[in-house]
Design a protein around this motif. Structure first.
Motif, PDB file in Angstrom:
ATOM      1  N   ILE A 119       0.839  -1.207   0.000  1.00 21.50           N
ATOM      2  CA  ILE A 119       0.000   0.000   0.000  1.00 21.50           C
ATOM      3  C   ILE A 119       0.867   1.247   0.000  1.00 21.50           C
ATOM      4  O   ILE A 119       0.605   2.206  -0.752  1.00 21.50           O
ATOM      5  CB  ILE A 119      -0.946  -0.024   1.219  1.00 21.50           C
ATOM      6  N   MET A 120       1.915   1.254   0.809  1.00 22.34           N
ATOM      7  CA  MET A 120       2.826   2.407   0.840  1.00 22.34           C
ATOM      8  C   MET A 120       3.501   2.589  -0.515  1.00 22.34           C
ATOM      9  O   MET A 120       3.684   3.721  -0.984  1.00 22.34           O
ATOM     10  CB  MET A 120       3.891   2.196   1.928  1.00 22.34           C
ATOM     11  N   GLN A 121       3.861   1.481  -1.160  1.00 20.69           N
ATOM     12  CA  GLN A 121       4.475   1.541  -2.488  1.00 20.69           C
ATOM     13  C   GLN A 121       3.491   2.126  -3.493  1.00 20.69           C
ATOM     14  O   GLN A 121       3.851   2.982  -4.314  1.00 20.69           O
ATOM     15  CB  GLN A 121       4.902   0.134  -2.913  1.00 20.69           C
ATOM     16  N   LYS A 122       2.232   1.685  -3.436  1.00 23.77           N
ATOM     17  CA  LYS A 122       1.207   2.192  -4.352  1.00 23.77           C
ATOM     18  C   LYS A 122       0.975   3.690  -4.153  1.00 23.77           C
ATOM     19  O   LYS A 122       0.744   4.433  -5.112  1.00 23.77           O
ATOM     20  CB  LYS A 122      -0.104   1.432  -4.146  1.00 23.77           C
ATOM     21  N   GLN A 123       1.055   4.127  -2.913  1.00 27.59           N
ATOM     22  CA  GLN A 123       0.849   5.543  -2.591  1.00 27.59           C
ATOM     23  C   GLN A 123       2.072   6.404  -2.891  1.00 27.59           C
ATOM     24  O   GLN A 123       2.024   7.627  -2.735  1.00 27.59           O
ATOM     25  CB  GLN A 123       0.469   5.683  -1.116  1.00 27.59           C
ATOM     26  N   GLY A 124       3.149   5.781  -3.324  1.00 24.86           N
ATOM     27  CA  GLY A 124       4.367   6.523  -3.651  1.00 24.86           C
ATOM     28  C   GLY A 124       5.115   7.032  -2.440  1.00 24.86           C
ATOM     29  O   GLY A 124       5.965   7.922  -2.552  1.00 24.86           O
ATOM     30  N   LYS A 125       4.865   6.425  -1.269  1.00 29.34           N
ATOM     31  CA  LYS A 125       5.482   6.893  -0.030  1.00 29.34           C
ATOM     32  C   LYS A 125       6.734   6.116   0.331  1.00 29.34           C
ATOM     33  O   LYS A 125       7.420   6.458   1.299  1.00 29.34           O
ATOM     34  CB  LYS A 125       4.466   6.823   1.110  1.00 29.34           C
ATOM     35  N   ALA A 182      -5.786   1.671   6.370  1.00 24.85           N
ATOM     36  CA  ALA A 182      -5.315   1.424   5.001  1.00 24.85           C
ATOM     37  C   ALA A 182      -5.621   0.017   4.517  1.00 24.85           C
ATOM     38  O   ALA A 182      -5.705  -0.219   3.313  1.00 24.85           O
ATOM     39  CB  ALA A 182      -3.808   1.678   4.917  1.00 24.85           C
ATOM     40  N   LYS A 224     -10.443  -1.486   6.074  1.00 19.27           N
ATOM     41  CA  LYS A 224     -10.879  -1.122   4.718  1.00 19.27           C
ATOM     42  C   LYS A 224     -11.488  -2.314   3.986  1.00 19.27           C
ATOM     43  O   LYS A 224     -12.410  -2.160   3.182  1.00 19.27           O
ATOM     44  CB  LYS A 224      -9.709  -0.540   3.911  1.00 19.27           C
ATOM     45  N   GLU A 251     -12.411  -1.338  -5.483  1.00 19.99           N
ATOM     46  CA  GLU A 251     -11.352  -0.403  -5.098  1.00 19.99           C
ATOM     47  C   GLU A 251      -9.996  -1.103  -5.146  1.00 19.99           C
ATOM     48  O   GLU A 251      -9.816  -2.161  -4.544  1.00 19.99           O
ATOM     49  CB  GLU A 251     -11.600   0.151  -3.691  1.00 19.99           C
ATOM     50  N   ASP A 258      -1.575  -2.551  -6.038  1.00 17.03           N
ATOM     51  CA  ASP A 258      -1.375  -2.659  -7.483  1.00 17.03           C
ATOM     52  C   ASP A 258      -1.264  -4.134  -7.885  1.00 17.03           C
ATOM     53  O   ASP A 258      -0.757  -4.962  -7.127  1.00 17.03           O
ATOM     54  CB  ASP A 258      -0.085  -1.940  -7.901  1.00 17.03           C
TER      55      ASP A 258
END
Length: 448
Positions: free
Chosen positions: A203-209, A311, A315, A360, A364
């Protein structure tokens, strides 16, 4: 008479020497495991002391522990022959934590803020009961036989399955529980929690963080050979760091789980034995190190606590889940995730649908591919905090299956080409429990 006393004295001395050498060093671990298990099982899932002692704690040496639950104080204590007493406290929102004599239980603490939304949908996407659906493509006699065969008959304790749940094309087609367990029972997933931790990095990778292919952000490694270890290496368990994952005695993992205050530091302090991506070595310490890395991505501890639920967990409606923390308040991402069997199945569905949850995109698709790609030197058995059947560990099961796996045989198995998720929770693991037979039997009930 003197000779008899001399023999008795010598025998006692031999026993004390043997006890001191073989058992005494383990007393911290025995009483620690027992107290933690008792506190978690009782206060999270309302199990009786007797049920926990005869079930969760029914393993070698645990019968040495004398246990007590304090209902008012919400804690459990255990000791062995009156020695090495350990205490595990329960705190709402954080679960049970095994503490030491220095821990201040009166100190205020933060808890995750959770949003448990309800929908008017049936399981798995809502709280309503599953639809009563029949598929012409299923041989229900074979399916039910395969599920029933996973359970012990009356009085037996060989298979020790607690629950089995099967989802096909988003519909529950089988659900069975052992005596004392039901759809609302929260069951410890042990190392299946590692897969939850992995998903958070996705999730962090998908969010670009975060960029998992860059070196892990650990200042202690900046000036030595560990500086080249990436987060991806940690997720793949091929960092090359020293670690002993042995549950039969005093080892890195048992000292971490039952003695450490901050579990995220245990692996961090280990030296490199191999170059990254050259040696696969399963390590619970690595996962708790990752939990610590996650903590450092947030400005406040409250944000870190909230992220796991907002997250991912809440969810996708895993509202029963609780991930327990260590003494410093960090999630024990290696081992301490509790949830109902139905909620564990939801996690499997997220990966079955390539990171999509009811429309949703939580993860990725590329993350799912990364997760299910064999780690170098793992013989096709491991991906990114998920286990794989690529190497044919289960010979009669499709090789595209990948799965979450936990101590004593917890499993969430995902079958991408069969639109299928199978969950099994229990107290026996492979080879004592025949996973190959259960999984192949269920898959075999699907008509081609």
């Amino acid at each position: 008479m003197k000779k008899i006393f001399k023999i008795l004295g010598l025998s006692l001395l031999v026993f004390l020497v043997y006890f001191s050498y073989t058992t005494y060093p383990k007393l911290d671990l025995i009483s620690g495991f027992s107290a933690k298990s008792l506190s978690s099982g009782h206060f999270i899932d309302n199990r009786s002391q007797e049920m926990i002692e005869n079930g969760d704690n029914d393993i070698e040496l645990m019968d040495l522990a004398k246990n007590k639950i304090d209902e008012k104080g919400k804690f459990a204590t255990s000791s062995v022959y009156g020695l090495k007493q350990r205490k595990a406290i329960y705190r709402e929102g954080l679960g049970a934590t095994l503490i030491n004599s220095y821990f201040d239980a009166t100190k205020p603490y933060e808890v995750p803020r959770r949003t448990k939304t309800t929908t008017n949908l049936a399981f798995p996407y809502g709280k309503k009961e599953p639809k009563d659906t029949t598929f012409a493509t299923i041989d229900y006699a074979k399916l039910n036989a395969a599920v029933a065969n996973a359970f012990d008959k009356n009085g037996q304790k060989t298979k020790r399955t607690r629950s089995v749940l099967v989802i096909y094309k988003d519909q529950m087609i089988a659900e069975k529980y052992d005596t004392g367990f039901h759809k609302d029972s929260k069951i410890l997933g042990w190392s299946m929690t590692k897969s939850i931790t992995s998903a958070l990095f996705g999730i962090m990778q998908k969010q670009g963080k975060i960029d998992i292919f860059k070196p892990a952000p650990i200042v202690e490694w900046a000036n030595d050979e560990r500086a080249k270890i990436t987060i991806a290496n940690l997720l793949n368990m091929n960092s090359g760091l020293e670690w002993d994952e042995n549950y039969d005695g005093i080892s890195d993992v048992t000292k971490m789980l039952f003695l450490a205050e901050n579990m995220s530091q245990t692996q961090l302090q280990k030296p490199a034995q191999f170059k990254p991506n050259s040696h696969w070595n399963y390590s619970s310490g690595t996962t708790n190190l990752l939990s610590g890395i996650l903590r450092n991505q947030f400005k406040t501890h409250q944000e870190y606590l909230d992220f796991w639920y907002s997250a991912l967990i809440d969810k996708i409606g895993m509202n029963s889940m609780i991930v327990e923390t260590d003494m410093t308040g960090n999630y024990v991402g290696s081992s301490y995730g509790w949830a109902t069997t139905r909620d564990w199945a939801k996690f499997g569905l997220l990966y079955l649908h390539k990171g999509n949850w009811n429309g949703e995109q939580i993860l990725d698709e590329s993350w799912i591919k990364f997760t299910a790609t064999p780690t170098n030197t793992s013989s096709g058995n491991y991906g990114a905090h998920f286990w794989l059947n690529t190497g044919g560990k289960f010979p009669d099961v499709p090789k595209d299956m990948f799965y979450c796996s936990g101590y004593q045989g917890q499993m969430v198995a995902i079958f991408p080409n069969h639109d299928l998720v199978i969950v099994r929770m229990g107290l026996k693991e492979d080879p004592e429990f025949d996973f190959n037979g259960m999984l192949s039997g269920i898959v075999g009930s699907l008509k081609k």
